[in-house]
Scaffold this motif. Sequence first.
Motif, mmCIF file in Angstrom:
data_model
loop_
_atom_site.group_PDB
_atom_site.id
_atom_site.type_symbol
_atom_site.label_atom_id
_atom_site.label_comp_id
_atom_site.label_asym_id
_atom_site.label_seq_id
_atom_site.Cartn_x
_atom_site.Cartn_y
_atom_site.Cartn_z
ATOM 1 N N ILE A 38 -45.001 2.497 -111.153
ATOM 2 C CA ILE A 38 -45.160 2.428 -112.613
ATOM 3 C C ILE A 38 -46.643 2.491 -112.955
ATOM 4 C CG2 ILE A 38 -44.606 1.125 -114.691
ATOM 5 C CD1 ILE A 38 -42.429 -0.288 -113.098
ATOM 6 N N MET A 66 -54.733 4.599 -109.803
ATOM 7 C CA MET A 66 -54.106 3.913 -108.678
ATOM 8 C C MET A 66 -52.674 4.380 -108.445
ATOM 9 S SD MET A 66 -56.495 2.318 -107.413
ATOM 10 C CE MET A 66 -55.645 1.472 -106.100
ATOM 11 N N GLY A 67 -51.911 4.527 -109.537
ATOM 12 C CA GLY A 67 -50.526 4.967 -109.392
ATOM 13 C C GLY A 67 -50.443 6.280 -108.625
ATOM 14 N N ASP A 80 -44.516 6.457 -116.545
ATOM 15 C CA ASP A 80 -45.663 6.054 -117.367
ATOM 16 C C ASP A 80 -45.217 6.073 -118.823
ATOM 17 O OD1 ASP A 80 -48.997 6.037 -116.711
ATOM 18 O OD2 ASP A 80 -48.398 6.226 -118.813
ATOM 19 N N THR A 81 -45.830 5.219 -119.626
ATOM 20 C CA THR A 81 -45.472 5.229 -121.054
ATOM 21 C C THR A 81 -45.964 6.512 -121.715
ATOM 22 O OG1 THR A 81 -47.376 3.796 -121.255
ATOM 23 C CG2 THR A 81 -45.236 2.786 -121.627
ATOM 24 N N SER A 82 -47.013 7.082 -121.141
ATOM 25 C CA SER A 82 -47.546 8.316 -121.724
ATOM 26 C C SER A 82 -47.029 9.524 -120.935
ATOM 27 C CB SER A 82 -49.081 8.265 -121.680
ATOM 28 O OG SER A 82 -49.608 9.563 -121.625
ATOM 29 N N ALA A 126 -48.617 -0.360 -111.317
ATOM 30 C CA ALA A 126 -50.069 -0.097 -111.367
ATOM 31 C C ALA A 126 -50.454 0.267 -112.795
ATOM 32 C CB ALA A 126 -50.444 1.006 -110.381
ATOM 33 N N PHE A 133 -52.209 -1.158 -116.710
ATOM 34 C CA PHE A 133 -53.494 -1.769 -117.060
ATOM 35 C C PHE A 133 -53.603 -3.191 -116.519
ATOM 36 C CE2 PHE A 133 -52.746 0.947 -121.024
ATOM 37 C CZ PHE A 133 -53.405 2.034 -120.479
ATOM 38 N N GLU A 134 -54.858 -3.577 -116.253
ATOM 39 C CA GLU A 134 -55.121 -4.924 -115.714
ATOM 40 C C GLU A 134 -55.089 -5.944 -116.867
ATOM 41 O OE1 GLU A 134 -55.118 -5.789 -112.710
ATOM 42 O OE2 GLU A 134 -56.532 -7.372 -112.274
ATOM 43 N N VAL A 149 -49.425 -7.402 -120.422
ATOM 44 C CA VAL A 149 -48.782 -6.101 -120.170
ATOM 45 C C VAL A 149 -47.982 -6.169 -118.868
ATOM 46 C CG1 VAL A 149 -49.183 -3.641 -119.758
ATOM 47 C CG2 VAL A 149 -50.599 -4.860 -121.419
ATOM 48 N N VAL A 167 -43.998 -5.645 -118.188
ATOM 49 C CA VAL A 167 -43.492 -4.621 -117.263
ATOM 50 C C VAL A 167 -42.563 -5.264 -116.221
ATOM 51 C CG1 VAL A 167 -44.167 -3.005 -115.431
ATOM 52 C CG2 VAL A 167 -45.393 -2.998 -117.607
ATOM 53 N N ASN A 202 -50.041 -4.133 -108.209
ATOM 54 C CA ASN A 202 -51.305 -3.704 -107.612
ATOM 55 C C ASN A 202 -52.480 -4.372 -108.315
ATOM 56 O OD1 ASN A 202 -52.997 -1.951 -105.979
ATOM 57 N ND2 ASN A 202 -53.378 -0.753 -107.815
ATOM 58 N N THR A 203 -52.241 -5.486 -108.964
ATOM 59 C CA THR A 203 -53.330 -6.133 -109.702
ATOM 60 C C THR A 203 -54.554 -6.393 -108.817
ATOM 61 O OG1 THR A 203 -53.974 -8.046 -110.997
ATOM 62 C CG2 THR A 203 -52.349 -8.453 -109.294
ATOM 63 N N SER A 204 -55.732 -6.315 -109.430
ATOM 64 C CA SER A 204 -56.971 -6.552 -108.684
ATOM 65 C C SER A 204 -57.325 -8.035 -108.650
ATOM 66 C CB SER A 204 -58.132 -5.819 -109.350
ATOM 67 O OG SER A 204 -57.866 -4.467 -109.521
ATOM 68 N N PHE A 208 -53.818 -2.121 -103.297
ATOM 69 C CA PHE A 208 -54.357 -0.900 -102.685
ATOM 70 C C PHE A 208 -55.805 -0.725 -103.147
ATOM 71 C CE2 PHE A 208 -49.822 -0.199 -102.613
ATOM 72 C CZ PHE A 208 -49.581 0.628 -101.525
ATOM 73 N N SER A 224 -59.022 2.147 -103.987
ATOM 74 C CA SER A 224 -59.141 3.505 -104.528
ATOM 75 C C SER A 224 -60.042 4.394 -103.646
ATOM 76 C CB SER A 224 -59.739 3.413 -105.930
ATOM 77 O OG SER A 224 -59.795 4.680 -106.492
HETATM 78 P P1 NAD Z 1 -55.484 3.467 -115.219
HETATM 79 O O1 NAD Z 1 -55.943 3.050 -116.569
HETATM 80 O O2 NAD Z 1 -56.110 4.636 -114.574
HETATM 81 O O3 NAD Z 1 -53.912 3.713 -115.242
HETATM 82 C C1 NAD Z 1 -52.990 2.842 -115.854
HETATM 83 C C2 NAD Z 1 -51.779 3.661 -116.253
HETATM 84 O O4 NAD Z 1 -50.741 2.785 -116.635
HETATM 85 C C3 NAD Z 1 -52.028 4.585 -117.444
HETATM 86 O O5 NAD Z 1 -51.627 5.892 -117.105
HETATM 87 C C4 NAD Z 1 -51.156 4.008 -118.546
HETATM 88 O O6 NAD Z 1 -50.644 5.007 -119.406
HETATM 89 C C5 NAD Z 1 -50.061 3.349 -117.749
HETATM 90 N N1 NAD Z 1 -49.391 2.260 -118.450
HETATM 91 C C6 NAD Z 1 -49.936 1.290 -119.198
HETATM 92 N N2 NAD Z 1 -48.979 0.453 -119.645
HETATM 93 C C7 NAD Z 1 -47.802 0.894 -119.139
HETATM 94 C C8 NAD Z 1 -46.448 0.447 -119.212
HETATM 95 N N3 NAD Z 1 -46.147 -0.641 -119.913
HETATM 96 N N4 NAD Z 1 -45.502 1.145 -118.562
HETATM 97 C C9 NAD Z 1 -45.820 2.247 -117.871
HETATM 98 N N5 NAD Z 1 -47.085 2.726 -117.781
HETATM 99 C C10 NAD Z 1 -48.063 2.049 -118.383
HETATM 100 O O7 NAD Z 1 -55.653 2.154 -114.305
HETATM 101 P P2 NAD Z 1 -55.874 2.088 -112.718
HETATM 102 O O8 NAD Z 1 -57.345 2.183 -112.433
HETATM 103 O O9 NAD Z 1 -54.955 3.004 -112.042
HETATM 104 O O10 NAD Z 1 -55.473 0.575 -112.425
HETATM 105 C C11 NAD Z 1 -54.130 0.174 -112.413
HETATM 106 C C12 NAD Z 1 -54.030 -1.198 -111.775
HETATM 107 O O11 NAD Z 1 -54.556 -1.131 -110.445
HETATM 108 C C13 NAD Z 1 -54.809 -2.276 -112.475
HETATM 109 O O12 NAD Z 1 -54.114 -3.488 -112.376
HETATM 110 C C14 NAD Z 1 -56.082 -2.350 -111.678
HETATM 111 O O13 NAD Z 1 -56.725 -3.585 -111.767
HETATM 112 C C15 NAD Z 1 -55.563 -2.104 -110.289
HETATM 113 N N6 NAD Z 1 -56.548 -1.577 -109.331
HETATM 114 C C16 NAD Z 1 -57.445 -0.643 -109.698
HETATM 115 C C17 NAD Z 1 -58.344 -0.145 -108.756
HETATM 116 C C18 NAD Z 1 -59.331 0.926 -109.123
HETATM 117 O O14 NAD Z 1 -60.279 1.150 -108.362
HETATM 118 N N7 NAD Z 1 -59.146 1.631 -110.213
HETATM 119 C C19 NAD Z 1 -58.310 -0.622 -107.445
HETATM 120 C C20 NAD Z 1 -57.351 -1.567 -107.104
HETATM 121 C C21 NAD Z 1 -56.464 -2.041 -108.051
#
Ligand code: NAD
Length: 648
Positions: free
Chosen positions: A302, A307-308, A326-328, A382, A384-385, A389, A393, A410-412, A434, A436
């Motif tokens: 999700i 990350m997804g 994804d919602t979008s 995966a 938003f942090e 939210v 989910v 996958n929360t940080s 995970f 990145s």
């Molecule tokens: P991102 O903003 O790139 O992606 C988040 C996605 O989630 C978006 O596409 C958004 O449309 C979608 N989304 C939001 N709400 C939703 C919902 N209710 N249902 C379905 N989809 C939804 O964020 P990211 O960087 O991929 O991070 C995602 C998670 O992974 C966060 O918790 C972050 O802390 C964690 N994380 C990130 C990293 C990194 O380096 N970016 C590393 C490890 C963990």
Amino acid sequence: MMTHPEKHRPIVQIDIQERIAVVTVDHPPLNVLSASVRQGIVAALDQISRDAALDAVVLTCAGKTFFSGADISEFGGEIAQPDLPAVIGAIAGFSKPIVAAMHGTALGGGFEVALACTARVADVGAGMGLPEVRLGLVPGCGGTTRLTRLAGPQAALDMVTSGRRITAQEALEMGVVDAICQDDLLAEAKILAARASEGNFQRPDSGLKPGRDALISRFRSDTAQKFRGQAAPAEAIDCVARALSEPLEVALEGERAAFDRLLAGPQAAALGHVFQAERTARKVVDLAPGTASRSITQVGVIGAGTMGRGIAMACAGAGLPVTMIDTSQDKLQGALTAMRASFERRAARGRLPTDVAQACVGRIAGASEMAALGQCDLIIEAVFEDLTVKEQVFRQIDAVARPGAIMATNTSFLDIDRIADATTRPDDVLGLHFFSPAHVMRLLEIVRGAQTAPDVLQTAMDLSRRMGKVGVCVGNCHGFVGNRMLARRQAAAGELILEGATPWQVDRALFEFGFPMGPFAMADLAGLDLGWNAARSSGETIEEMLCEAGRFGQKAGAGYYDYPQGQAVPSPLTETMLQGLSQRHGISRRAIDDGEILTRCLDPMIKEGRAILDEGIAARSSDIDTIWINGYGWPAWRGGPMYWADHR
Ligand code: NAD
């Protein structure tokens, strides 16, 4: 003839076939070159040398593989005679030709044995390599010297400094093996042995190839940054240089001396620790042996963001079909296109066979409704942090997931227990943190909540291995192990640049310590606007000031650094901003040296690591080392932060 003490089966057996002696070593599971194997080989050669009816030898192994390597349990202790150099010397100097018949993986000492033979034939599926550099060593039993003379300096430099494994086909193209064989390896080896006995092969180590100094110097300077601080690659390059320019005996002696020097040095000890630490991490401390794993055949992801996408690709790469939500719809379509392009790029670059890349693409599908995840065995969130939210989910997941499905976040940083409490089955919830890009980075922090069931944890550990990752089980707290320690380093780096150090000076000190990049270059790469909000921005921190100036990092062409032509250069504007900020905080800036930068960045991390151990968030200090090496670029040759702190 040596026999297995308990089984009365010969470890080394000689079969006479016409005028050829086939010497077969059978020392399960991996035909490691332990003392009994070495004694058996030397005894067999002695017997064969005295038999005038024999013209040549085929050396081969029973079971899964040719000699998989030296017996590393002997390193650092008393080594029984004959040692490996003596055995390899006996093979290289033998009065009759010896043909190595290789299958499985011939690594390290095992490959060195083959290289000392007169000729080599490999099964088409065989792999070979000299991975010693990964343990901070050089091959040391003639492997570097003989490989260089057989395959030339370019191939040898690549193999011995990377430790990379080559396929039988590559070995044939390099001239490392004389033939590859589809079916009857032994028959092919006997044909080669017969030809060798007629004088059709030169010993591989016979040719001196002087005049290649320019190539070596170029390689040395091209890799100087990459290998900074590391002793083993530098010694390996010297060994290749000697193999080209010195008589065989001198080159071999030099190689052995380099091995001994490295073995006695701190980097081999540190890398030995890293190797053991990774193995130890596979065992979750209080998980009963034999805890069953749940079956995972279908995964849901999700969130189609950074990350997804990486997580979906990692799962597809491990053979698991993935449904992504994804919602979008735009984000989802963009992600599907980007993942396809990524697999195709890897195939075009030869990193993945085309059919494998296509199969991976075929395993990932998008869906618009949560209900599409109803049959998944594992659902990884995966989005938003944001705790609200994520709780929302997880309520949705709980409503659609089948009984027994594992639900992972996958929360940080966020609290796994709060997220689990949003469901009616918190024992099925855990963190799968995970890094990145998730399809590349090896680390998986497996975060155990207060109620996570043992078989859920076991499944996650098994899954990490299936994905080729290093899974480390950790406890639940803000930022878990890696990010909690990282936050301390980031805070220290932020203080340093207010007190007078520049971001580039901090980055350079950490780069020279061995990190791939420093915190400010990393922040520019990740994007400074992550979590920044224009409406709420108060210009109180340097990051806010940079964002307010539109300097969002590398993607915007400006952040802490300027990026003319895409190259990071120090920014006078950032320095001016920092000077203003220091003044506003009443801090008089002063010169700060690299030593102070390192101490102030690293010591708080170590202190946090100790607190993490005291609280039981990490089970072992070696787990912290494994996390930092595989997820945060800590230089492996320094053994991980906790090891480093204990040994500096
Ligand atoms: P991102 O903003 O790139 O992606 C988040 C996605 O989630 C978006 O596409 C958004 O449309 C979608 N989304 C939001 N709400 C939703 C919902 N209710 N249902 C379905 N989809 C939804 O964020 P990211 O960087 O991929 O991070 C995602 C998670 O992974 C966060 O918790 C972050 O802390 C964690 N994380 C990130 C990293 C990194 O380096 N970016 C590393 C490890 C963990």
